[in-house]
Design a protein around this motif. Structure first.
Motif, PDB file in Angstrom:
ATOM      1  N   VAL A 105       0.846  -1.194   0.000  1.00 28.32           N
ATOM      2  CA  VAL A 105       0.000   0.000   0.000  1.00 28.32           C
ATOM      3  C   VAL A 105       0.883   1.246   0.000  1.00 28.32           C
ATOM      4  CG1 VAL A 105      -1.952  -1.126   1.091  1.00 28.32           C
ATOM      5  CG2 VAL A 105      -0.180  -0.095   2.521  1.00 28.32           C
ATOM      6  N   ALA A 106       0.302   2.347  -0.394  1.00 33.32           N
ATOM      7  CA  ALA A 106       1.046   3.589  -0.544  1.00 33.32           C
ATOM      8  C   ALA A 106       0.640   4.591   0.529  1.00 33.32           C
ATOM      9  CB  ALA A 106       0.808   4.185  -1.923  1.00 33.32           C
ATOM     10  N   ALA A 107       1.615   5.319   1.022  1.00 35.68           N
ATOM     11  CA  ALA A 107       1.363   6.268   2.098  1.00 35.68           C
ATOM     12  C   ALA A 107       1.626   7.722   1.697  1.00 35.68           C
ATOM     13  CB  ALA A 107       2.206   5.912   3.318  1.00 35.68           C
ATOM     14  N   THR A 108       1.886   7.957   0.429  1.00 37.74           N
ATOM     15  CA  THR A 108       2.116   9.328  -0.024  1.00 37.74           C
ATOM     16  C   THR A 108       1.038   9.716  -1.025  1.00 37.74           C
ATOM     17  OG1 THR A 108       3.628   8.533  -1.723  1.00 37.74           O
ATOM     18  CG2 THR A 108       4.589   9.226   0.365  1.00 37.74           C
ATOM     19  N   ASP A 109       0.584  10.947  -0.923  1.00 39.60           N
ATOM     20  CA  ASP A 109      -0.583  11.332  -1.721  1.00 39.60           C
ATOM     21  C   ASP A 109      -0.285  11.394  -3.214  1.00 39.60           C
ATOM     22  OD1 ASP A 109      -0.568  14.860  -0.657  1.00 39.60           O
ATOM     23  OD2 ASP A 109       0.929  13.642  -1.684  1.00 39.60           O
ATOM     24  N   ASP A 110       0.978  11.521  -3.592  1.00 40.51           N
ATOM     25  CA  ASP A 110       1.276  11.598  -5.025  1.00 40.51           C
ATOM     26  C   ASP A 110       1.092  10.265  -5.737  1.00 40.51           C
ATOM     27  OD1 ASP A 110       4.960  11.573  -4.861  1.00 40.51           O
ATOM     28  OD2 ASP A 110       3.431  10.305  -3.931  1.00 40.51           O
ATOM     29  N   GLN A 111       0.856   9.214  -5.007  1.00 36.66           N
ATOM     30  CA  GLN A 111       0.637   7.900  -5.608  1.00 36.66           C
ATOM     31  C   GLN A 111      -0.843   7.607  -5.840  1.00 36.66           C
ATOM     32  OE1 GLN A 111       3.386   4.681  -4.474  1.00 36.66           O
ATOM     33  NE2 GLN A 111       4.027   5.992  -2.771  1.00 36.66           N
ATOM     34  N   TYR A 112      -1.686   8.523  -5.471  1.00 33.57           N
ATOM     35  CA  TYR A 112      -3.120   8.337  -5.646  1.00 33.57           C
ATOM     36  C   TYR A 112      -3.615   9.278  -6.738  1.00 33.57           C
ATOM     37  CZ  TYR A 112      -3.043   5.575  -1.403  1.00 33.57           C
ATOM     38  OH  TYR A 112      -2.791   4.598  -0.476  1.00 33.57           O
ATOM     39  N   GLY A 113      -4.338   8.718  -7.678  1.00 28.22           N
ATOM     40  CA  GLY A 113      -4.762   9.520  -8.815  1.00 28.22           C
ATOM     41  C   GLY A 113      -6.172  10.043  -8.738  1.00 28.22           C
ATOM     42  N   TYR A 114      -6.939   9.565  -7.775  1.00 25.14           N
ATOM     43  CA  TYR A 114      -8.345   9.929  -7.689  1.00 25.14           C
ATOM     44  C   TYR A 114      -8.670  10.306  -6.245  1.00 25.14           C
ATOM     45  CZ  TYR A 114      -8.151   7.336 -12.034  1.00 25.14           C
ATOM     46  OH  TYR A 114      -7.787   6.884 -13.284  1.00 25.14           O
ATOM     47  N   TRP A 115      -9.422  11.389  -6.105  1.00 32.78           N
ATOM     48  CA  TRP A 115      -9.707  11.922  -4.777  1.00 32.78           C
ATOM     49  C   TRP A 115     -11.176  12.257  -4.616  1.00 32.78           C
ATOM     50  CZ3 TRP A 115      -6.001  12.479  -0.959  1.00 32.78           C
ATOM     51  CH2 TRP A 115      -4.695  12.208  -1.351  1.00 32.78           C
ATOM     52  N   GLY A 116     -11.690  12.021  -3.410  1.00 30.23           N
ATOM     53  CA  GLY A 116     -13.026  12.457  -3.069  1.00 30.23           C
ATOM     54  C   GLY A 116     -13.014  13.915  -2.640  1.00 30.23           C
ATOM     55  N   GLN A 117     -14.179  14.424  -2.305  1.00 26.88           N
ATOM     56  CA  GLN A 117     -14.315  15.851  -2.036  1.00 26.88           C
ATOM     57  C   GLN A 117     -13.948  16.237  -0.604  1.00 26.88           C
ATOM     58  OE1 GLN A 117     -16.665  13.715  -1.665  1.00 26.88           O
ATOM     59  NE2 GLN A 117     -18.150  14.408  -0.139  1.00 26.88           N
ATOM     60  N   GLY A 118     -13.760  15.281   0.265  1.00 24.49           N
ATOM     61  CA  GLY A 118     -13.412  15.600   1.647  1.00 24.49           C
ATOM     62  C   GLY A 118     -14.638  15.720   2.528  1.00 24.49           C
ATOM     63  N   THR A 119     -14.483  15.300   3.763  1.00 30.19           N
ATOM     64  CA  THR A 119     -15.560  15.416   4.734  1.00 30.19           C
ATOM     65  C   THR A 119     -14.962  15.881   6.060  1.00 30.19           C
ATOM     66  OG1 THR A 119     -17.466  14.264   5.709  1.00 30.19           O
ATOM     67  CG2 THR A 119     -15.445  12.989   5.501  1.00 30.19           C
ATOM     68  N   LEU A 120     -15.638  16.825   6.702  1.00 27.85           N
ATOM     69  CA  LEU A 120     -15.087  17.464   7.891  1.00 27.85           C
ATOM     70  C   LEU A 120     -15.424  16.674   9.142  1.00 27.85           C
ATOM     71  CD1 LEU A 120     -13.724  19.907   9.276  1.00 27.85           C
ATOM     72  CD2 LEU A 120     -15.977  21.006   9.313  1.00 27.85           C
ATOM     73  N   VAL A 121     -14.396  16.405   9.918  1.00 28.73           N
ATOM     74  CA  VAL A 121     -14.561  15.791  11.232  1.00 28.73           C
ATOM     75  C   VAL A 121     -14.038  16.774  12.272  1.00 28.73           C
ATOM     76  CG1 VAL A 121     -13.845  13.913  12.752  1.00 28.73           C
ATOM     77  CG2 VAL A 121     -14.362  13.444  10.343  1.00 28.73           C
ATOM     78  N   THR A 122     -14.895  17.111  13.225  1.00 31.09           N
ATOM     79  CA  THR A 122     -14.514  18.033  14.292  1.00 31.09           C
ATOM     80  C   THR A 122     -14.629  17.311  15.621  1.00 31.09           C
ATOM     81  OG1 THR A 122     -15.370  19.906  13.010  1.00 31.09           O
ATOM     82  CG2 THR A 122     -14.964  20.263  15.352  1.00 31.09           C
ATOM     83  N   VAL A 123     -13.542  17.305  16.363  1.00 29.42           N
ATOM     84  CA  VAL A 123     -13.516  16.660  17.666  1.00 29.42           C
ATOM     85  C   VAL A 123     -13.405  17.742  18.728  1.00 29.42           C
ATOM     86  CG1 VAL A 123     -12.402  14.952  19.134  1.00 29.42           C
ATOM     87  CG2 VAL A 123     -12.387  14.665  16.643  1.00 29.42           C
ATOM     88  N   SER A 124     -14.400  17.815  19.576  1.00 26.37           N
ATOM     89  CA  SER A 124     -14.406  18.836  20.615  1.00 26.37           C
ATOM     90  C   SER A 124     -13.816  18.269  21.899  1.00 26.37           C
ATOM     91  CB  SER A 124     -15.827  19.324  20.861  1.00 26.37           C
ATOM     92  OG  SER A 124     -16.636  18.255  21.326  1.00 26.37           O
ATOM     93  N   SER A 125     -13.035  19.097  22.546  1.00 23.87           N
ATOM     94  CA  SER A 125     -12.382  18.632  23.785  1.00 23.87           C
ATOM     95  C   SER A 125     -13.161  19.065  25.019  1.00 23.87           C
ATOM     96  CB  SER A 125     -10.965  19.181  23.852  1.00 23.87           C
ATOM     97  OG  SER A 125     -10.984  20.586  23.752  1.00 23.87           O
TER      98      SER A 125
END
Length: 125
Positions: A105-125
């Motif tokens: 498996v790959a751990a660097t973003d330059d090895q991935y050619g397709y991306w989703g739009q992102g989803t926000l996760v907020t953790v409150s302390s």
């Protein structure tokens, strides 16, 4: 392949949340998948990755033991189960796809050619 992430939310520290990423347009099992995140003011960083058949996984040290990546090829979906969440886990989380049946498996973003739009996760302390 098109990717759409689900599961954004506000969670208290110590809580759990599961992110999903649904793929469409191509044969999902032809792709290794990864999760990355970007916190405000920081670079995008690797979170976890899984091979095309789920046989190999990799988790960043910062999430190891708390997050688990998995996939269901029958449902064209990759998951990120997050538990024991910390405020420093607050970020926009992105799923990404990397074509091929590589055994590792790959751990660097330059090895991935397709991306989703992102989803926000907020953790409150």
């Amino acid at each position: 392949v098109q990717l759409q992430a689900f599961g954004r939310g506000l969670v208290q520290a110590g809580g759990s949340l599961r992110l999903s990423c649904a793929a469409s347009g191509r044969t999902f099992s032809n792709y290794a998948m990864g999760w990355f995140r970007q916190a405000p003011g920081k670079e995008r960083e690797f979170v976890a990755a899984i091979s095309w058949n789920g046989g190999s996984t990799l988790h960043a040290d910062s999430v190891k033991g708390r997050f688990t990546i998995s996939r269901d090829n029958a449902k064209n979906t990759v998951y990120l189960q997050m538990s024991s969440l910390k405020s420093e886990d607050t970020a926009v989380y992105y799923c990404a796809a990397r074509w091929g049946h590589m055994p590792t498996v790959a751990a660097t973003d330059d090895q991935y050619g397709y991306w989703g739009q992102g989803t926000l996760v907020t953790v409150s302390s």
